[in-house]
Design a protein around this motif. Structure first.
Motif, short mmCIF file in Angstrom:
data_model
loop_
_atom_site.label_atom_id
_atom_site.label_comp_id
_atom_site.label_asym_id
_atom_site.label_seq_id
_atom_site.Cartn_x
_atom_site.Cartn_y
_atom_site.Cartn_z
N VAL A 91 7.02 0.11 -9.05
CA VAL A 91 7.11 0.54 -7.65
C VAL A 91 6.46 1.90 -7.48
O VAL A 91 5.65 2.13 -6.57
CB VAL A 91 8.57 0.56 -7.16
CG1 VAL A 91 8.68 1.25 -5.81
CG2 VAL A 91 9.13 -0.85 -7.08
N VAL A 92 6.82 2.84 -8.37
CA VAL A 92 6.26 4.20 -8.28
C VAL A 92 4.74 4.17 -8.49
O VAL A 92 3.98 4.80 -7.74
CB VAL A 92 6.92 5.12 -9.34
CG1 VAL A 92 6.18 6.44 -9.45
CG2 VAL A 92 8.38 5.36 -8.98
N GLY A 93 4.29 3.43 -9.49
CA GLY A 93 2.86 3.38 -9.79
C GLY A 93 2.04 2.76 -8.67
O GLY A 93 1.01 3.31 -8.27
N VAL A 94 2.51 1.63 -8.13
CA VAL A 94 1.76 0.95 -7.07
C VAL A 94 1.77 1.77 -5.79
O VAL A 94 0.72 1.98 -5.16
CB VAL A 94 2.35 -0.45 -6.81
CG1 VAL A 94 1.74 -1.07 -5.57
CG2 VAL A 94 2.11 -1.35 -8.02
N LEU A 95 2.94 2.27 -5.39
CA LEU A 95 3.03 3.04 -4.15
C LEU A 95 2.19 4.31 -4.21
O LEU A 95 1.42 4.60 -3.29
CB LEU A 95 4.49 3.41 -3.85
CG LEU A 95 5.30 2.42 -3.03
CD1 LEU A 95 6.71 2.94 -2.81
CD2 LEU A 95 4.64 2.16 -1.69
N SER A 96 2.33 5.07 -5.30
CA SER A 96 1.58 6.32 -5.42
C SER A 96 0.07 6.04 -5.47
O SER A 96 -0.73 6.76 -4.87
CB SER A 96 2.02 7.09 -6.65
OG SER A 96 1.76 6.37 -7.84
N GLY A 97 -0.32 4.97 -6.17
CA GLY A 97 -1.73 4.63 -6.26
C GLY A 97 -2.32 4.23 -4.91
O GLY A 97 -3.41 4.68 -4.54
N VAL A 98 -1.59 3.40 -4.15
CA VAL A 98 -2.08 2.94 -2.85
C VAL A 98 -2.17 4.12 -1.87
O VAL A 98 -3.17 4.26 -1.14
CB VAL A 98 -1.16 1.84 -2.28
CG1 VAL A 98 -1.49 1.55 -0.82
CG2 VAL A 98 -1.29 0.58 -3.11
N ILE A 99 -1.15 4.97 -1.84
CA ILE A 99 -1.16 6.11 -0.93
C ILE A 99 -2.27 7.09 -1.29
O ILE A 99 -3.02 7.57 -0.43
CB ILE A 99 0.21 6.82 -0.93
CG1 ILE A 99 1.30 5.91 -0.39
CG2 ILE A 99 0.16 8.10 -0.10
CD1 ILE A 99 2.71 6.43 -0.55
N ALA A 100 -2.41 7.38 -2.60
CA ALA A 100 -3.47 8.30 -3.04
C ALA A 100 -4.85 7.72 -2.75
O ALA A 100 -5.76 8.44 -2.33
CB ALA A 100 -3.32 8.59 -4.53
N LEU A 101 -5.02 6.41 -2.96
CA LEU A 101 -6.30 5.75 -2.67
C LEU A 101 -6.62 5.84 -1.19
O LEU A 101 -7.77 6.14 -0.81
CB LEU A 101 -6.23 4.29 -3.11
CG LEU A 101 -7.41 3.40 -2.72
CD1 LEU A 101 -8.68 3.87 -3.39
CD2 LEU A 101 -7.12 1.95 -3.08
N THR A 102 -5.64 5.60 -0.34
CA THR A 102 -5.86 5.65 1.11
C THR A 102 -6.25 7.05 1.56
O THR A 102 -7.26 7.23 2.26
CB THR A 102 -4.58 5.20 1.85
OG1 THR A 102 -4.21 3.89 1.41
CG2 THR A 102 -4.80 5.19 3.35
N ILE A 103 -5.47 8.05 1.15
CA ILE A 103 -5.76 9.43 1.56
C ILE A 103 -7.10 9.89 0.99
O ILE A 103 -7.95 10.43 1.71
CB ILE A 103 -4.62 10.37 1.09
CG1 ILE A 103 -3.32 10.03 1.82
CG2 ILE A 103 -5.00 11.83 1.33
CD1 ILE A 103 -2.11 10.78 1.30
N GLY A 104 -7.30 9.68 -0.31
CA GLY A 104 -8.52 10.13 -0.95
C GLY A 104 -9.76 9.47 -0.38
O GLY A 104 -10.79 10.14 -0.16
N SER A 105 -9.70 8.16 -0.13
CA SER A 105 -10.86 7.44 0.40
C SER A 105 -11.22 7.93 1.80
O SER A 105 -12.39 8.18 2.09
CB SER A 105 -10.58 5.94 0.44
OG SER A 105 -10.36 5.44 -0.85
N ILE A 106 -10.21 8.09 2.65
CA ILE A 106 -10.47 8.55 4.02
C ILE A 106 -11.05 9.96 4.01
O ILE A 106 -12.05 10.25 4.68
CB ILE A 106 -9.19 8.47 4.87
CG1 ILE A 106 -8.80 7.01 5.10
CG2 ILE A 106 -9.39 9.18 6.20
CD1 ILE A 106 -7.46 6.83 5.79
N VAL A 107 -10.44 10.85 3.24
CA VAL A 107 -10.92 12.24 3.18
C VAL A 107 -12.33 12.30 2.60
O VAL A 107 -13.20 13.02 3.11
CB VAL A 107 -9.95 13.11 2.34
CG1 VAL A 107 -10.55 14.49 2.08
CG2 VAL A 107 -8.61 13.26 3.06
N GLY A 108 -12.59 11.53 1.54
CA GLY A 108 -13.91 11.54 0.92
C GLY A 108 -14.99 11.00 1.83
O GLY A 108 -16.08 11.57 1.92
#
Length: 201
Positions: A91-108
């Motif tokens: 749960v921690v790995g998937v949630l943190s990965g999805v949130i980080a991917l979303t934020i990082g992709s949009i910002v990048g």
């Protein structure tokens, strides 16, 4: 054939990819079925026996149970603890990965599309963050935020988003100058629509 069909075909041809998929599915199955297949519920105090504490791997308890990975100081079966722990870790790995991917992709993508001062500021923040060891930053954040699953997710997202932002910016810089983006601009589409509907995908 669309891009997803080509991806599935390439994925199916790779033995390493298929082996990784099977392993991932096995881990997910063990985590999901932990209450059914684990020998003991490590969170149920009624199932714990202090007399079974600190048993070596493969030893048997007084009632004949075999603890394949041994027990801890409270008599908890380590194999069962790993099975139950998988659920939280996934749960921690998937949630943190999805949130980080979303934020990082949009910002990048925004940094690549907008350019200028915004891009400079974002990429300097990314460079500064990536200059520190990720585990050190995560431990400092946990020391400041405290314990808890939500705090761990926040710490992991804070550590991970910069990697995705740099990767997304690099890809978006290449795509930004392609014909389909120029065509979207010439049609008078808004910057938000170009980024979300054309560049980001």
């Amino acid at each position: 054939d669309g891009p997803w069909a080509r991806f599935r075909a390439d994925f199916a041809e790779s033995r390493l990819a298929m082996a990784g998929l099977v392993l991932l599915l096995a881990i997910l199955a063990v985590g999901a079925l932990a209450p059914v297949i684990s020998p003991q519920n490590p969170y149920d105090l009624g199932q714990l026996d202090v007399m079974d504490s600190k048993l070596a791997p493969g030893e048997k308890s007084a009632d004949g149970k075999t603890y394949w990975l041994g027990t801890d100081g409270q008599g908890r079966d380590m194999l069962s603890a790993i099975m139950y722990g998988l659920r939280v870790s996934l749960v921690v790995g998937v949630l943190s990965g999805v949130i980080a991917l979303t934020i990082g992709s949009i910002v990048g993508v925004l940094a690549a599309y907008l350019g200028g001062r915004f891009e400079q500021v974002v990429m300097r923040i990314v460079d500064i963050q990536l200059g520190f060891p990720a585990i050190l930053v995560a431990l400092i954040l946990l020391a400041v935020l405290g314990t808890g699953v939500d705090k761990i997710i926040i710490a992991l997202v804070t550590v991970q988003w910069a990697y995705y932002a740099r990767t997304a910016r690099s890809a978006a810089l290449v795509e930004r100058n392609k014909e389909y983006v120029e065509a979207a601009r010439s049609l008078g589409l808004s910057g938000a629509r170009i980024v979300l509907r054309h560049l980001l995908p």
